[in-house]
Enzyme design. Structure first.
Site, PDB file in Angstrom:
ATOM      1  N   MET A  82       6.524 -57.510  88.535  1.00  0.00           N
ATOM      2  CA  MET A  82       7.421 -58.540  88.007  1.00  0.00           C
ATOM      3  C   MET A  82       6.735 -59.885  87.797  1.00  0.00           C
ATOM      4  O   MET A  82       7.164 -60.674  86.962  1.00  0.00           O
ATOM      5  CB  MET A  82       8.610 -58.730  88.947  1.00  0.00           C
ATOM      6  CG  MET A  82       9.650 -57.635  88.865  1.00  0.00           C
ATOM      7  SD  MET A  82      10.618 -57.700  87.353  1.00  0.00           S
ATOM      8  CE  MET A  82      11.649 -59.126  87.675  1.00  0.00           C
ATOM      9  N   ASP A 132      16.674 -52.125  96.540  1.00  0.00           N
ATOM     10  CA  ASP A 132      15.264 -51.861  96.827  1.00  0.00           C
ATOM     11  C   ASP A 132      14.929 -52.238  98.265  1.00  0.00           C
ATOM     12  O   ASP A 132      13.919 -52.886  98.536  1.00  0.00           O
ATOM     13  CB  ASP A 132      14.372 -52.626  95.842  1.00  0.00           C
ATOM     14  CG  ASP A 132      12.976 -52.005  95.721  1.00  0.00           C
ATOM     15  OD1 ASP A 132      12.806 -50.835  96.117  1.00  0.00           O
ATOM     16  OD2 ASP A 132      12.067 -52.698  95.229  1.00  0.00           O
ATOM     17  N   VAL A 173       3.186 -64.746  92.790  1.00  0.00           N
ATOM     18  CA  VAL A 173       3.733 -65.722  93.735  1.00  0.00           C
ATOM     19  C   VAL A 173       2.585 -66.581  94.261  1.00  0.00           C
ATOM     20  O   VAL A 173       1.554 -66.049  94.691  1.00  0.00           O
ATOM     21  CB  VAL A 173       4.461 -65.040  94.905  1.00  0.00           C
ATOM     22  CG1 VAL A 173       5.010 -66.087  95.875  1.00  0.00           C
ATOM     23  CG2 VAL A 173       5.588 -64.145  94.394  1.00  0.00           C
ATOM     24  N   LYS A 182       7.326 -68.477  92.312  1.00  0.00           N
ATOM     25  CA  LYS A 182       7.224 -67.148  91.698  1.00  0.00           C
ATOM     26  C   LYS A 182       7.363 -67.274  90.187  1.00  0.00           C
ATOM     27  O   LYS A 182       8.327 -67.861  89.696  1.00  0.00           O
ATOM     28  CB  LYS A 182       8.315 -66.223  92.252  1.00  0.00           C
ATOM     29  CG  LYS A 182       8.244 -64.807  91.678  1.00  0.00           C
ATOM     30  CD  LYS A 182       9.251 -63.882  92.361  1.00  0.00           C
ATOM     31  CE  LYS A 182       9.156 -62.457  91.832  1.00  0.00           C
ATOM     32  NZ  LYS A 182      10.080 -61.530  92.522  1.00  0.00           N
TER      33      LYS A 182
END
Length: 510
Positions: free
Chosen positions: A26, A148, A29, A45
């Site tokens: 994704m 998740d 960070v 992030k």
């Protein structure tokens, strides 16, 4: 060795990127410092540039907004403080900087002892319970399913006042269950921890997260997975989650002693049918509670609280008065007729046009009130979950050269009144101290304010939730005694810290 190009970059003229903490599918960070707030550490992030499409931008923004709301309500969910888009059009959000290690790192070294397991699992459940209760979207409360839950998304850190503190991370694929909204029709998650219904891409609710929690709980105690797939493929894990019977604890290690009630709870969480699992995380917490009373670290309550208190930072109010919320209402208050005219202290909520105001009522002699007109206010909240959910609310009035005035009171969090006060303190973030003179109790003689630290505000909300869900038998006297003893043990450290702060800056104690 390639140099990371973002290191040293000043984002939006505020956040200076220090180093790369990690990256995944994704995004990345970074550890950073907030230059607008004196360089305090934060984490930033970024959404990966390979995912810069409308759908992923919307998901990333939703993750930020979800964590922003949930993080304000639970200390067990990572807190987001800012969101934006950089000069290249890449979305980012800013969150609290957390020092610690993932639960997967903890498990990789060794299995987790039963007392530690109970402590960590309860905190994970509290965070999930908050998410499942939902966030407000367009004037509607919409539950959140994480989707998740796995050890790598659980961070375990050390907190000065709380010991081990658990945070749930990565709500990147969380689902907002909006009324009449379109639900998930495809698989998203981590194969080894996904529920059968998640593998099918079906509509999910909180019970899917409970299944993932069951997989993780088994792994925490054994170091092994309850199910094994032939290959790490979707098809193999689909068969495992749908048809394979979970392994028993005895088959992993015959010497592993897991209480039968805990084994039954974990196996219930792993049920193939959602209707056969605990129907809410609140049910899981309720099932863990008697186990914590029997096997948890709470048996060393006084020692544990004393150790944590010795590390507490002192946050003191300035000696000058702050702005008083509800000043007119407080000044018109009279000492309750059902309370003795004695030097006592008790909490009370007061209704105002802006909501419920938390207050602390104190009776002293007229002379003593005059001595305390200018003083430093220090406060701290301590909590015990077992044997009875109870909070100690401590306020100290301190002036150099005078004896400190200790104003402790207790909030019984099994009662609606105690929970209302705790919730109100956490929401308002400050309280008024109402002084009444014994000689003239018909009116409030003086008002001071005290601010509650942000961390404590979030804890107060969590504690109220624990009190509401507690099924323990009433035993408030024992919890009070533990808290009272812990306070007596820590008083010298509090005074030393107050003296040191006063000596360094006697005019402004922040």
């Amino acid at each position: 060795m390639m140099t990371e190009p973002n290191i040293g970059r000043l984002l939006q003229n505020r956040y200076r990127l220090i180093r790369l903490l990690g990256q995944g599918a994704m995004g990345q960070v970074y550890a950073a410092e907030d230059t607008a707030l004196g360089g305090i550490p934060v984490a930033v992030k970024f959404l990966s540039q390979t995912l810069l499409n409308r759908k992923m931008r919307e998901r990333f923004e939703r993750e930020a907004k979800t964590c922003a709301q949930l993080g304000q309500r639970s200390i067990h969910i990572v807190r987001v403080t800012d969101y934006g888009v950089d000069e290249d059009g890449v979305p980012f959000y800013v969150m609290e900087y957390l020092k610690g290690e993932s639960l997967s790192e903890v498990i990789s070294r060794h299995t987790i002892s039963l007392p530690r397991f109970l402590n960590l699992t309860r905190q994970i459940c509290l965070g999930l319970y908050c998410a499942h209760q939902g966030i407000q979207i367009d004037d509607k409360i919409c539950p959140i399913v994480h989707r998740d839950i796995k050890p790598s998304n659980i961070l375990v850190s050390q907190n000065d006042s709380l010991g081990e503190l658990v945070k749930i991370l990565d709500f990147g694929i969380a689902k907002v269950l909006e009324p009449e909204g379109n639900q998930t029709q495809c698989f998203m998650g981590t194969l080894a921890y996904s529920s059968p219904e998640q593998m099918e891409g079906r509509e999910l609710d909180a019970r899917s997260d409970i299944y993932s929690l069951g997989v993780m709980m088994f792994q925490m105690l054994t170091g092994k997975m309850p199910l094994n797939a032939d290959t790490h493929s979707f098809g193999s894990w689909y068969k495992a989650h749908h048809f394979q019977i979970p392994r028993s604890f005895e088959s992993i290690d015959a010497n592993l002693k897991v209480p039968k009630a805990l084994e039954l709870l974990i196996m219930a969480c792993l049920a193939k049918q959602a209707s056969d699992r605990p129907q809410s995380v609140g049910d899981v917490i309720a099932a863990l509670e008697p186990l914590e009373e029997r096997f948890g670290a709470g048996r060393q309550i006084a020692h544990r609280i004393g150790a944590s208190l010795s590390r507490l930072p002192v946050i003191a109010e300035p000696r000058t008065s702050s702005i008083v919320i509800g000043d007119e209402i407080c000044r018109s208050a009279a000492w309750p007729s059902n309370m003795p005219l004695a030097e006592i202290v008790f909490p009370r909520t007061m209704p105002t046009n802006d909501g419920v105001l938390p207050t602390l009522w104190v009776m002293m002699t007229k002379q003593e009130i005059q001595r305390r007109l200018v003083c430093t206010r220090y406060n701290q909240f301590l909590f015990l979950e077992a044997p009875h959910p109870m909070a100690l609310w401590l306020t100290v009035l301190y002036s150099r050269g005078q004896d400190p005035r200790w104003l402790p009171c207790y909030l019984d969090l099994k009662t609606p009144q105690g929970r209302q006060m705790a919730t109100s303190l956490g929401k308002v973030g400050q309280y008024n101290i109402l002084f009444f003179a014994q000689e003239e109790p018909h009116r409030c003689a003086h008002i001071q304010t005290a601010t509650v630290a942000a961390t404590q505000c979030r804890l107060l909300h969590d504690w109220a939730m624990i009190g509401q869900m507690s099924k323990s038998a009433p035993n408030s006297a024992v919890s009070k005694e533990h808290l009272r003893n812990a306070l007596e043990n820590i008083k010298p450290q509090i005074l030393l810290k107050l003296d040191a702060i006063y000596a360094s800056d006697g005019n402004s104690l922040n």
